[in-house]
Design a protein around this motif. Structure first.
Motif, PDB file in Angstrom:
ATOM      1  N   PRO A 107      29.163  35.524  29.468  1.00  0.00           N
ATOM      2  CA  PRO A 107      30.092  34.525  27.952  1.00  0.00           C
ATOM      3  C   PRO A 107      30.924  34.964  27.537  1.00  0.00           C
ATOM      4  O   PRO A 107      31.162  33.694  26.668  1.00  0.00           O
ATOM      5  CB  PRO A 107      28.426  35.022  27.729  1.00  0.00           C
ATOM      6  N   THR A 108      31.628  35.829  26.929  1.00  0.00           N
ATOM      7  CA  THR A 108      32.828  35.888  26.855  1.00  0.00           C
ATOM      8  C   THR A 108      33.961  36.113  27.640  1.00  0.00           C
ATOM      9  O   THR A 108      35.795  36.513  26.914  1.00  0.00           O
ATOM     10  CB  THR A 108      32.748  37.315  25.588  1.00  0.00           C
ATOM     11  N   GLY A 109      33.906  36.467  28.809  1.00  0.00           N
ATOM     12  CA  GLY A 109      34.835  36.358  30.112  1.00  0.00           C
ATOM     13  C   GLY A 109      35.707  37.551  29.621  1.00  0.00           C
ATOM     14  O   GLY A 109      36.988  38.012  30.767  1.00  0.00           O
ATOM     15  N   ILE A 110      34.923  38.426  29.828  1.00  0.00           N
ATOM     16  CA  ILE A 110      35.465  39.919  29.511  1.00  0.00           C
ATOM     17  C   ILE A 110      36.105  40.962  30.870  1.00  0.00           C
ATOM     18  O   ILE A 110      34.388  40.134  31.621  1.00  0.00           O
ATOM     19  CB  ILE A 110      35.251  40.877  28.244  1.00  0.00           C
ATOM     20  N   VAL A 111      36.628  41.237  31.488  1.00  0.00           N
ATOM     21  CA  VAL A 111      36.823  41.650  32.532  1.00  0.00           C
ATOM     22  C   VAL A 111      37.948  42.966  31.970  1.00  0.00           C
ATOM     23  O   VAL A 111      38.373  43.295  31.911  1.00  0.00           O
ATOM     24  CB  VAL A 111      37.955  41.087  33.114  1.00  0.00           C
ATOM     25  N   VAL A 112      36.498  44.243  33.047  1.00  0.00           N
ATOM     26  CA  VAL A 112      36.919  45.046  33.221  1.00  0.00           C
ATOM     27  C   VAL A 112      36.869  45.422  34.688  1.00  0.00           C
ATOM     28  O   VAL A 112      36.875  45.813  35.497  1.00  0.00           O
ATOM     29  CB  VAL A 112      35.250  46.251  32.365  1.00  0.00           C
ATOM     30  N   GLU A 113      37.723  46.561  34.582  1.00  0.00           N
ATOM     31  CA  GLU A 113      38.581  47.636  36.623  1.00  0.00           C
ATOM     32  C   GLU A 113      37.878  48.776  36.076  1.00  0.00           C
ATOM     33  O   GLU A 113      39.020  49.136  35.430  1.00  0.00           O
ATOM     34  CB  GLU A 113      39.585  46.592  36.747  1.00  0.00           C
ATOM     35  N   CYS A 114      37.327  49.710  37.332  1.00  0.00           N
ATOM     36  CA  CYS A 114      37.863  50.979  37.220  1.00  0.00           C
ATOM     37  C   CYS A 114      38.178  51.799  38.412  1.00  0.00           C
ATOM     38  O   CYS A 114      37.210  51.026  39.619  1.00  0.00           O
ATOM     39  CB  CYS A 114      36.464  51.746  35.684  1.00  0.00           C
ATOM     40  N   GLN A 115      38.967  52.024  38.284  1.00  0.00           N
ATOM     41  CA  GLN A 115      39.193  52.585  40.211  1.00  0.00           C
ATOM     42  C   GLN A 115      39.711  54.380  40.418  1.00  0.00           C
ATOM     43  O   GLN A 115      39.824  54.193  41.203  1.00  0.00           O
ATOM     44  CB  GLN A 115      40.083  51.708  40.571  1.00  0.00           C
ATOM     45  N   ASP A 116      39.180  54.849  39.393  1.00  0.00           N
ATOM     46  CA  ASP A 116      39.681  56.091  39.094  1.00  0.00           C
ATOM     47  C   ASP A 116      39.051  56.987  40.010  1.00  0.00           C
ATOM     48  O   ASP A 116      39.634  58.187  40.620  1.00  0.00           O
ATOM     49  CB  ASP A 116      39.911  56.375  37.300  1.00  0.00           C
ATOM     50  N   ASP A 117      37.384  56.916  39.596  1.00  0.00           N
ATOM     51  CA  ASP A 117      37.215  57.581  40.459  1.00  0.00           C
ATOM     52  C   ASP A 117      36.924  57.540  42.379  1.00  0.00           C
ATOM     53  O   ASP A 117      36.803  56.241  42.758  1.00  0.00           O
ATOM     54  CB  ASP A 117      35.457  58.395  39.772  1.00  0.00           C
ATOM     55  N   ARG A 118      36.230  57.603  42.870  1.00  0.00           N
ATOM     56  CA  ARG A 118      36.225  57.551  44.178  1.00  0.00           C
ATOM     57  C   ARG A 118      34.824  57.356  44.992  1.00  0.00           C
ATOM     58  O   ARG A 118      34.178  56.533  45.799  1.00  0.00           O
ATOM     59  CB  ARG A 118      36.513  58.811  45.635  1.00  0.00           C
ATOM     60  N   SER A 119      33.674  57.777  43.576  1.00  0.00           N
ATOM     61  CA  SER A 119      32.808  56.998  43.874  1.00  0.00           C
ATOM     62  C   SER A 119      32.902  55.789  42.872  1.00  0.00           C
ATOM     63  O   SER A 119      32.867  55.434  42.287  1.00  0.00           O
ATOM     64  CB  SER A 119      31.793  58.221  43.064  1.00  0.00           C
ATOM     65  N   GLN A 120      31.736  54.940  44.217  1.00  0.00           N
ATOM     66  CA  GLN A 120      31.573  53.393  43.597  1.00  0.00           C
ATOM     67  C   GLN A 120      31.007  53.416  42.560  1.00  0.00           C
ATOM     68  O   GLN A 120      30.774  52.364  41.322  1.00  0.00           O
ATOM     69  CB  GLN A 120      31.106  52.521  44.435  1.00  0.00           C
ATOM     70  N   HIS A 121      29.940  54.225  42.479  1.00  0.00           N
ATOM     71  CA  HIS A 121      28.744  54.631  41.871  1.00  0.00           C
ATOM     72  C   HIS A 121      28.849  54.970  40.022  1.00  0.00           C
ATOM     73  O   HIS A 121      28.996  54.016  39.260  1.00  0.00           O
ATOM     74  CB  HIS A 121      27.682  55.471  42.053  1.00  0.00           C
ATOM     75  N   ARG A 122      29.648  55.817  39.884  1.00  0.00           N
ATOM     76  CA  ARG A 122      30.942  56.452  39.341  1.00  0.00           C
ATOM     77  C   ARG A 122      31.775  55.715  38.313  1.00  0.00           C
ATOM     78  O   ARG A 122      31.666  55.508  36.983  1.00  0.00           O
ATOM     79  CB  ARG A 122      31.286  57.682  39.559  1.00  0.00           C
ATOM     80  N   ASN A 123      32.819  54.871  39.547  1.00  0.00           N
ATOM     81  CA  ASN A 123      33.342  53.765  38.912  1.00  0.00           C
ATOM     82  C   ASN A 123      32.528  52.210  37.805  1.00  0.00           C
ATOM     83  O   ASN A 123      33.392  52.339  36.690  1.00  0.00           O
ATOM     84  CB  ASN A 123      34.234  53.005  39.582  1.00  0.00           C
ATOM     85  N   ARG A 124      31.418  52.843  38.379  1.00  0.00           N
ATOM     86  CA  ARG A 124      30.203  51.277  37.678  1.00  0.00           C
ATOM     87  C   ARG A 124      30.065  51.698  36.539  1.00  0.00           C
ATOM     88  O   ARG A 124      29.810  50.662  35.809  1.00  0.00           O
ATOM     89  CB  ARG A 124      29.275  50.488  39.222  1.00  0.00           C
TER      90      ARG A 124
END
Length: 344
Positions: free
Chosen positions: A234-251
């Motif tokens: 709805p807003t077009g906001i994009v967030v990335e997270c890649q600092d952790d090796r765990s996909q679950h924690r990054n999510r």
């Protein structure tokens, strides 16, 4: 005192959340109670001085005591008024700080890295934790963008006035002619949202993509798709997270950043509507507004909102922000007091 009785009760620790909440409430109230006690004693000193003035032999001494008591009462009145001002409910929250390079190319990216180090060192002085959520490094060792979480006591209260445009004037290392360049970065400080109380994100409103994370220069290449990108449709906001090796924690971290951005978006829209009724010198957090200039050749830092210039740029870049942050907080309190006076 009622809170002391509740904290001392035999079953006080049965509900640990309530016990901690009572402890926080007591810690908040204690300085106000102490200052009010000083106010009462100053009133008693004033009354005693006035009574003493009836004795002709003690009149000179009584006048000195009366002036001292009146000055103390005036100071305590101002302090109590400031302490009793409505508190921002977000003041005690952790924050996400987002620093983005703006005009100035590589020099702007290097300045973004300088700003991040400045805030990280300030956080270290405060005993706070700093966790990088995502970063986009530039070729020369700067950041095109960096997002970090800062956790500790009263983080938002201290950093909330840092949102806005930060401008740097200096001679870049790559400048052969010795000319001063001007470049800029934007800083956004977002209080960490409470995912339960503050915002509800409809799963149908987001798209989640995973990809492989890699460090600067191809270092530490991740062989699994652990990095996460969340798009709020709805807003077009994009967030990335890649600092952790765990996909679950990054999510989970990316969702926390998204929630904070959505709450901040709503807060800024509300403030824009309120701005039609009153103009706030400090608390807008408008990222397009130039709030501060760091002039390296002159060794000065100027905060344009309060016309404060400090000639100690090296110390400030090493995280010595107490004078700047204290001055901004005092000005904000003065605004609040002035607004209450006009409403009265």
């Amino acid at each position: 005192m009622e809170l002391d009785a509740l904290l001392a009760a035999e079953d006080a620790t049965r509900d640990l959340d309530r016990f901690r909440a009572l402890g926080r409430e007591r810690a908040e109230i204690e300085p106000v109670v102490a200052r009010f006690g000083e106010f009462g004693r100053a009133e008693g000193d004033l009354a005693a001085a006035i009574e003493l003035a009836h004795d002709p032999q003690m009149r000179e001494y009584a006048d000195e005591e009366r002036h001292a008591a009146e000055a103390r009462l005036a100071a305590l009145t101002g302090e109590l008024q400031a302490m009793l001002l409505p508190k921002d409910p977000s003041d005690e929250r952790n924050v996400f700080i987002e620093i983005r390079a703006g005009t100035g190319g590589d020099e702007s990216a290097l300045f973004a890295a300088d700003l991040f180090r400045m805030y990280a060192r300030y956080a270290e002085r405060q005993g706070w934790r700093v966790e990088i959520v995502s970063e986009s490094a530039s070729d020369l060792g700067g950041y095109r963008e960096i997002v970090a979480r800062i956790a500790g006591n009263g983080v938002y209260a201290k950093l909330k006035f840092e949102s806005g445009g930060h401008r740097v004037q200096r001679v870049p290392e790559t400048e052969a002619q010795g000319r001063i360049h001007t470049s800029a970065c934007t800083v956004a400080v977002l209080p960490e949202a409470d995912p339960v109380a503050d915002v509800t994100i409809n799963p149908a409103d987001i798209r989640i993509d995973t990809f492989r994370a890699s460090g600067a220069g191809g270092q530490h290449i991740n062989k699994t798709d652990s990095a996460v990108r969340i798009t709020h449709l709805p807003t077009g906001i994009v967030v990335e997270c890649q600092d952790d090796r765990s996909q679950h924690r990054n999510r989970a971290q990316a969702m926390a950043v998204l929630a904070s951005r959505l709450v901040d978006r709503e807060r800024r829209e509300r403030q824009q509507k309120e701005a039609a009724h009153r103009k706030s010198l400090i608390g807008s957090g408008d990222r397009s507004e130039r709030i501060r200039t760091y002039n390296f050749p002159q060794g000065r830092v100027t905060d344009h909102r309060i016309n404060l210039t400090l000639y100690k740029i090296d110390a400030i870049m090493q995280g010595d922000l107490d004078e700047l942050i204290g001055a901004l907080a005092q000005e904000f309190q003065a605004e609040q007091l002035a607004e209450l006076a006009t409403e009265a």
